[in-house]
Design an enzyme around this catalytic site. Structure first.
Site, short mmCIF file in Angstrom:
data_model
loop_
_atom_site.label_atom_id
_atom_site.label_comp_id
_atom_site.label_asym_id
_atom_site.label_seq_id
_atom_site.Cartn_x
_atom_site.Cartn_y
_atom_site.Cartn_z
N LEU A 193 11.40 5.81 -6.51
CA LEU A 193 10.21 5.88 -5.42
C LEU A 193 10.26 4.96 -4.47
O LEU A 193 10.39 3.46 -4.89
CB LEU A 193 8.91 6.11 -6.31
CG LEU A 193 8.95 7.26 -7.60
CD1 LEU A 193 7.71 7.15 -8.14
CD2 LEU A 193 9.34 8.39 -6.85
N SER A 194 9.82 5.31 -3.23
CA SER A 194 9.46 4.20 -2.22
C SER A 194 8.61 4.82 -1.23
O SER A 194 8.51 6.24 -1.04
CB SER A 194 10.58 3.82 -1.59
OG SER A 194 10.79 3.35 -0.30
N SER A 195 7.65 3.86 -0.76
CA SER A 195 6.68 4.38 0.48
C SER A 195 7.46 5.02 1.43
O SER A 195 6.99 5.92 2.16
CB SER A 195 6.05 3.24 0.62
OG SER A 195 5.26 2.60 -0.46
N ARG A 196 8.58 4.58 1.67
CA ARG A 196 9.76 4.94 2.88
C ARG A 196 10.09 6.44 2.54
O ARG A 196 10.80 6.91 3.83
CB ARG A 196 10.63 4.01 3.22
CG ARG A 196 10.02 2.75 3.67
CD ARG A 196 11.15 1.88 4.35
NE ARG A 196 10.81 0.85 5.06
CZ ARG A 196 10.34 -0.55 4.73
NH1 ARG A 196 10.78 -0.70 3.44
NH2 ARG A 196 9.99 -1.51 5.43
N GLY B 54 0.77 -1.17 -0.02
CA GLY B 54 0.06 0.06 -0.01
C GLY B 54 0.88 1.37 -0.15
O GLY B 54 1.97 1.18 -0.31
N HIS C 127 4.49 1.70 -7.82
CA HIS C 127 3.53 0.85 -7.63
C HIS C 127 2.33 0.86 -8.90
O HIS C 127 2.14 -0.39 -9.48
CB HIS C 127 2.50 0.84 -6.40
CG HIS C 127 3.41 0.91 -5.20
ND1 HIS C 127 3.52 1.75 -4.50
CD2 HIS C 127 3.84 -0.22 -4.61
CE1 HIS C 127 4.21 1.27 -3.45
NE2 HIS C 127 4.50 0.10 -3.51
N LEU D 50 0.52 3.47 -2.20
CA LEU D 50 0.68 3.52 -3.39
C LEU D 50 1.29 4.88 -4.26
O LEU D 50 0.87 5.77 -3.91
CB LEU D 50 -0.78 3.14 -4.37
CG LEU D 50 -1.19 1.87 -4.00
CD1 LEU D 50 -2.39 1.50 -5.02
CD2 LEU D 50 -0.05 0.68 -3.86
N HIS D 51 2.54 4.62 -4.84
CA HIS D 51 3.06 5.84 -5.31
C HIS D 51 3.05 5.45 -7.08
O HIS D 51 2.80 4.13 -7.09
CB HIS D 51 4.58 5.96 -5.03
CG HIS D 51 5.24 4.79 -4.81
ND1 HIS D 51 5.85 4.35 -5.71
CD2 HIS D 51 5.84 4.27 -3.72
CE1 HIS D 51 6.57 3.31 -5.61
NE2 HIS D 51 6.46 2.94 -4.41
P1 AMP Z 1 5.94 -2.75 -1.67
O1 AMP Z 1 4.73 -1.94 -1.35
O2 AMP Z 1 7.25 -1.79 -1.14
O3 AMP Z 1 6.01 -3.91 -1.18
O4 AMP Z 1 6.22 -2.80 -3.24
C1 AMP Z 1 5.43 -3.57 -3.93
C2 AMP Z 1 5.78 -3.78 -5.33
O5 AMP Z 1 6.08 -2.63 -5.85
C3 AMP Z 1 7.03 -4.55 -5.40
O6 AMP Z 1 7.18 -5.39 -6.59
C4 AMP Z 1 8.17 -3.40 -5.43
O7 AMP Z 1 9.31 -3.74 -6.28
C5 AMP Z 1 7.39 -2.28 -6.24
N1 AMP Z 1 7.84 -1.17 -6.43
C6 AMP Z 1 8.21 -0.48 -5.24
N2 AMP Z 1 8.65 0.78 -5.70
C7 AMP Z 1 9.02 0.77 -6.83
C8 AMP Z 1 9.49 1.76 -7.82
N3 AMP Z 1 10.01 2.89 -7.66
N4 AMP Z 1 9.48 1.35 -9.24
C9 AMP Z 1 8.79 0.34 -9.59
N5 AMP Z 1 8.34 -0.74 -8.73
C10 AMP Z 1 8.30 -0.47 -7.32
#
Ligand code: AMP
Length: 304
Positions: free
Chosen positions: A192-195, A38, A44, A40-41
């Site tokens: 990009l990262s949720s963190r 979740g 995702h 989401l950016h």
């Molecule tokens: P997470 O919510 O962090 O567990 O990520 C869910 C999915 O989104 C995983 O397959 C991640 O590798 C992918 N994801 C996270 N950040 C990115 C990003 N910047 N670009 C592409 N995919 C991402």
């Protein structure tokens, strides 16, 4: 129980999921799954769009999986906003959001049987996050069991996770097609990262040095540097003067086995993690001999 936001159904229980899936599958539709935690950016959402292109129906799972967090990590602080996630998933082509509560995913508490990633789970990020990939593989195997997707779309940013899920599918004959999508980045190159939302404005500025170090290593490789130690030292040297950034590891590995290599060659992956303040950043790049136009300021999409 079935909650609906916009026109998108949201299954909060496994029963609701089964009902929605029956409806989706009735027409013989193929099913794509995008597993997420979740918040989401656009990274995702690029996976959601890819799944929607490849499958007839797309399921996005939203579940902050306690099993993959270590003691003292950010499980409690992890950002959660389901209503926003559902709107975004709907706008990017999803047909269903599966957002189970913890007791739905783990009705008998933490599962006794878990998926063991083997030695490839103990290197790179796994060395610094013991048990992390066991938690990841266990929840992904459960999601595969609950959703029974034809394909799953994952992000290249989590390189080790992609390799381990690919091995799990192969070694356990799970029959899911894995699609790995490129890393989506901010204009300054930061993945990009949720963190990233944890970063203060000053930290956010410093965080851009992290992808820059990968680009420097790629340029060195293209100029002929093949000594993996030298490439890693270059990353270290670039980050060392930045007080806000602390490299946790950087390594050149074989992408099939994740084994460290002494000599880099085309296809070798440089992977690293660094703390920016208290926020952990990860990234990776494929070392390639030929230059290609980068999709943005950071490591190219194919390598990110
Ligand atoms: P997470 O919510 O962090 O567990 O990520 C869910 C999915 O989104 C995983 O397959 C991640 O590798 C992918 N994801 C996270 N950040 C990115 C990003 N910047 N670009 C592409 N995919 C991402």
């Amino acid at each position: 129980m079935r909650a609906a936001t916009s026109s998108l159904p949201v299954a909060r229980t496994r029963e609701a999921l089964a009902t929605e899936l029956r409806a989706l599958r009735r027409s013989g539709a193929t099913l794509g799954l995008v597993p997420t935690m979740g918040s989401l950016h656009p990274g995702h959402l690029s996976l959601v769009q890819r799944a929607a292109e490849l499958a007839d129906a797309t399921v996005v799972s939203v579940f902050v999986n306690r099993l993959q967090f270590g003691a003292g990590e950010d499980f409690n602080a992890y950002p959660r906003d389901l209503a926003r996630d559902v709107e975004l998933a709907a706008a990017h082509g999803a047909h269903l959001v599966f957002a189970p509560a913890e007791r739905e995913m783990y009705p008998a508490g933490e599962p006794r049987v878990r998926v063991d990633p083997g030695p490839m789970g103990d290197v790179l990020c796994g060395r610094h996050r013991p048990g992390h990939f066991r938690g990841v593989l266990t929840v992904v195997a459960k999601l595969f069991g609950l959703v029974r997707p034809d394909l799953a779309v994952l992000g290249r940013k989590d390189f080790q996770q992609c390799i381990l899920i690919e091995r799990m599918i192969r070694d356990l004959d799970l029959g899911v097609r894995l699609v790995v999508a490129p890393t989506v980045r901010d204009p300054d190159g930061l993945a990009l990262s949720s963190r990233n939302g944890y970063l203060s404005p000053a930290e956010r500025r410093e965080a851009a040095r992290f992808p820059e170090a990968f680009l420097a290593a790629r340029h060195a490789f293209r100029r002929g540097e093949r000594d993996a130690g030298a490439l890693v030292r270059l990353v270290d040297t670039m980050l060392a003067p930045r007080p806000a950034l602390r490299l946790q590891y950087a390594e050149c590995v074989d992408p099939a086995t994740l084994a460290p290599v002494a000599r880099a060659r085309a296809g070798t992956v440089l992977a690293a993690a660094a703390f920016c303040g208290r926020t952990r950043l990860i990234d990776n790049i494929v070392l390639e001999a030929t230059a290609e136009a980068p999709a943005c300021g950071g490591p190219s999409g194919s390598g990110g």
